[in-house]
Design a protein around this motif. Sequence first.
Motif, PDB file in Angstrom:
ATOM      1  N   ARG A 197       0.767  -0.900  -0.233  1.00 29.83           N
ATOM      2  CA  ARG A 197       0.014   0.184  -0.016  1.00 29.83           C
ATOM      3  C   ARG A 197       0.629   1.408   0.078  1.00 29.83           C
ATOM      4  O   ARG A 197       0.509   2.139  -0.720  1.00 29.83           O
ATOM      5  N   THR A 198       1.929   1.312   0.232  1.00 31.59           N
ATOM      6  CA  THR A 198       2.987   2.342   0.422  1.00 31.59           C
ATOM      7  C   THR A 198       4.379   1.786  -0.701  1.00 31.59           C
ATOM      8  O   THR A 198       5.100   0.975  -0.400  1.00 31.59           O
ATOM      9  N   LEU A 199       4.447   2.808  -1.689  1.00 31.91           N
ATOM     10  CA  LEU A 199       5.725   2.888  -2.426  1.00 31.91           C
ATOM     11  C   LEU A 199       6.763   3.801  -1.427  1.00 31.91           C
ATOM     12  O   LEU A 199       6.940   5.097  -1.290  1.00 31.91           O
ATOM     13  N   TYR A 200       7.834   3.656  -0.985  1.00 31.53           N
ATOM     14  CA  TYR A 200       9.137   4.339  -0.741  1.00 31.53           C
ATOM     15  C   TYR A 200      10.573   4.406  -1.852  1.00 31.53           C
ATOM     16  O   TYR A 200      10.447   3.904  -2.293  1.00 31.53           O
ATOM     17  N   VAL A 201      10.890   5.682  -1.801  1.00 30.95           N
ATOM     18  CA  VAL A 201      12.030   6.295  -2.713  1.00 30.95           C
ATOM     19  C   VAL A 201      12.563   6.877  -2.311  1.00 30.95           C
ATOM     20  O   VAL A 201      12.279   7.639  -1.237  1.00 30.95           O
ATOM     21  N   ALA A 202      14.115   6.667  -2.071  1.00 33.07           N
ATOM     22  CA  ALA A 202      14.806   7.488  -1.841  1.00 33.07           C
ATOM     23  C   ALA A 202      15.746   8.279  -2.836  1.00 33.07           C
ATOM     24  O   ALA A 202      15.514   7.917  -4.413  1.00 33.07           O
TER      25      ALA A 202
END
Length: 358
Positions: A233-238
């Motif tokens: 449900r969440t996308l993390y992006v550096a």
Amino acid sequence: MTEARLARRGLFAAAAALAATPAIAQRQYGPGAPPQRYPDSDIVALDPQRFTARLGNSAIRRLHTGMLWAEGPAWHANGRFLVWSDIPNDEALRLTEEDMKVSRRFRSPSGFSNGNTFDREGRHIAFRHFHRDVVRYEPEGGMTVLAARGPDGPFNAPNDGVVHPEDGSLWFTDPGYGALMNYEGQRVPEAANSPRPFIKEAVYRIDAQSGQVTKVTDEPFKPNGLCFSPDYRTLYVADTGASHYPQAQRIIWAFDVDGPRLRNPRTFASMEFEGRSGMADGIRADAQGNIWSSAGWVGDGYDGVHVFAPNGDRIGQIKLPEICSNVCFGGARRNILFMTASQSLYAVPVETTGAHFC
């Protein structure tokens, strides 16, 4: 005795005392290195109540060294091997779980590939700097170009990506580093006086059925590593935009996943720690929703891996003697953290499992 002579005598005494002080031994790795005392002091529980993945009787090991810039580790669950890239050497390497041996020529040339992943069928997907595309290697030995351009034109240099297991879509980043230098790809004329070689850096999605490429966000200055939360449900992006944009924040972004779209962009975590701020690069989630992020470009005591709780609090740290570029969970039980760090590959068993298979 004059004040000047007293000052000189004080300096000589201080120098003599410093010379007599035993030097702090640097940790040794590789063949012939002494065993590491448990618990490993380079695995730090900043919040012992929440960083429960730290084991008291496991140690960081250097499994391989001699690369120029190691990146993009991915674990093949069925084949039980690790693939990663040595970008400047234009090759992908493989480590097999059975004997922990490294095959240096898993794929050469690799197109100066950076990130690696595997789809639901176990096919190898690579993000190639030199050719500025995303490719899939087929079981019979062929190669399929999944995407070489987005809605705004040719890519800069695709970097890292993840597969969504529910619909098979592929999400990837395009920060463009491979187009800014020959060392990691092919420098393009447009990059001579700009940190942006072709188009605005962005995150893209490839639809598994139609093959259509859509841009899902271009808010990060230079989106780099990315991963889904355990529930997708969440996308993390550096964001590594600080390498070229002075106004860029050194953060990890979080986005709500709404089908093929992203909503609610926000800061998940800051890379500032104890007054110093490096950058996150590759990231992975564990089964509890913690985010394990490579960290670097600061120095001793910072470089390595930083672990964040689901609310963004920094709860743990793994210190490495090199800048860490990327991480992934692997092994038969998916409880070994593999870390690509500059010239070397490291690993450490942890008391958690990766949320996903690569």
